[in-house]
Motif scaffolding. Structure first.
Motif, PDB file in Angstrom:
ATOM      1  N   ASN A   3       0.822  -1.221   0.000  1.00  0.00           N
ATOM      2  CA  ASN A   3       0.000   0.000   0.000  1.00  0.00           C
ATOM      3  C   ASN A   3       0.850   1.264   0.000  1.00  0.00           C
ATOM      4  O   ASN A   3       0.389   2.332   0.416  1.00  0.00           O
ATOM      5  CB  ASN A   3      -0.949   0.030   1.210  1.00  0.00           C
ATOM      6  CG  ASN A   3      -2.075  -0.988   1.068  1.00  0.00           C
ATOM      7  OD1 ASN A   3      -2.527  -1.272  -0.037  1.00  0.00           O
ATOM      8  ND2 ASN A   3      -2.509  -1.547   2.184  1.00  0.00           N
ATOM      9  N   SER A   4       2.102   1.156  -0.444  1.00  0.00           N
ATOM     10  CA  SER A   4       2.962   2.348  -0.479  1.00  0.00           C
ATOM     11  C   SER A   4       2.447   3.365  -1.494  1.00  0.00           C
ATOM     12  O   SER A   4       2.566   4.570  -1.286  1.00  0.00           O
ATOM     13  CB  SER A   4       4.399   1.955  -0.825  1.00  0.00           C
ATOM     14  OG  SER A   4       4.470   1.345  -2.118  1.00  0.00           O
ATOM     15  N   GLY A   5       1.837   2.858  -2.588  1.00  0.00           N
ATOM     16  CA  GLY A   5       1.287   3.771  -3.579  1.00  0.00           C
ATOM     17  C   GLY A   5       0.109   4.542  -3.040  1.00  0.00           C
ATOM     18  O   GLY A   5      -0.001   5.769  -3.230  1.00  0.00           O
ATOM     19  N   ASP A 252       1.411   1.263  -6.664  1.00  0.00           N
ATOM     20  CA  ASP A 252       1.845   0.559  -5.458  1.00  0.00           C
ATOM     21  C   ASP A 252       2.970  -0.426  -5.775  1.00  0.00           C
ATOM     22  O   ASP A 252       3.903  -0.587  -4.992  1.00  0.00           O
ATOM     23  CB  ASP A 252       0.648  -0.176  -4.845  1.00  0.00           C
ATOM     24  CG  ASP A 252       1.023  -0.892  -3.560  1.00  0.00           C
ATOM     25  OD1 ASP A 252       1.166  -0.222  -2.532  1.00  0.00           O
ATOM     26  OD2 ASP A 252       1.191  -2.138  -3.599  1.00  0.00           O
TER      27      ASP A 252
END
Length: 261
Positions: A3-5, A252
């Motif tokens: 979920n970094s994006g 992501d």
């Protein structure tokens, strides 16, 4: 998925004020020694409107009261769309130095670019009431649909710009392909020609699956005091939903690699 994006996009929206400031700074620097500033773009657009309106209006035998407002709205909205997607091809490479030095969310560079073009779009937008006054065409209550239409347009342009930015950061040759596709879209979309010129069956085949047409029409129709069709709104809404889901998945997955690309 990490979920970094998604986290990057949320942080980007939280820093929206910074994106607005950077966009305004870009415009001031671009027109720093100019007396009229961004209004030069409006002047060039007005000259193009006059030339195309007279020539193509005669070629297509379209009434100037109908064709000139149609052309003005189409060119101005298309200018916003095409400029955003063209600049999206370089949105990350052009900010390479800043990306490598400051821990800012990558999405903020997309917001900066889109906001900058919204500024320019608003400058060009003043031509539309002038054209409507010239042809003595009023705008009624249907004009209120301009605002939800503009929101749908910006929401879709933002995810498309992010998607193009990711792909073009990895594959630099894709920039030329995007520009070529935009030229094709310009000619197959009713911008300098009216849909009524096409037979009904041909119009349905060309315009029905054309996303640029629907994105343009949800903004142009209200300015022409017409109601956008339900198909226009549904197409743009589903395009935004599926587009954002696909783009967030891609962002992501590759967000951490963009700085190395």
């Amino acid at each position: 998925m990490s979920n970094s994006g998604l986290k990057d996009i949320i942080k980007g929206f939280k820093c929206f004020g910074l994106a607005v400031f950077l966009a305004w700074t870009d415009i001031r620097q671009r027109y720093r020694r100019s007396t009229l500033g961004p209004f030069w773009i409006s002047i060039s657009t007005a000259v193009m409107l006059g030339c195309i309106g007279v020539i193509f209006g005669g070629i297509f035998k379209s009434p100037i009261q109908e064709f000139l407002p149609f052309l003005a709205c189409g060119l101005i909205i298309w200018g916003f769309i095409s400029q955003c997607l063209t600049e999206a091809t370089q949105v990350f490479p052009s900010s390479e130095a800043v990306i490598k030095q400051l821990p800012l969310p990558l999405f903020i560079y997309v917001l900066r670019m889109v906001t900058r073009n919204i500024y320019i779009f608003c400058h060009n937008l003043i031509l539309i009431p002038i054209v409507l006054l010239i042809v003595q065409r009023p705008v009624g209550l249907n004009g209120l649909f301009f605002f939800p239409g503009m929101i749908l347009l910006v929401v879709n342009i933002t995810w498309i710009s992010l998607l193009i930015g990711i792909i073009c950061a990895r594959y630099r040759d894709m920039a030329q392909i995007v520009i070529s596709l935009l030229q094709v879209c310009f000619y197959v979309t009713p911008i300098i020609w009216m849909p009524s010129l096409l037979p009904e069956r041909t119009s349905a085949m060309i315009l029905g699956p054309n996303p640029v047409y629907h994105l343009l029409e949800v903004v142009r129709a209200p300015l022409m005091d017409q109601m956008p069709t339900l198909q226009n709104f549904l197409f743009c809404t589903f395009l935004a939903l599926f587009g954002w889901l696909a783009t967030m998945f891609l962002f992501d997955k590759y967000r951490n690699r963009i700085v190395y690309w």
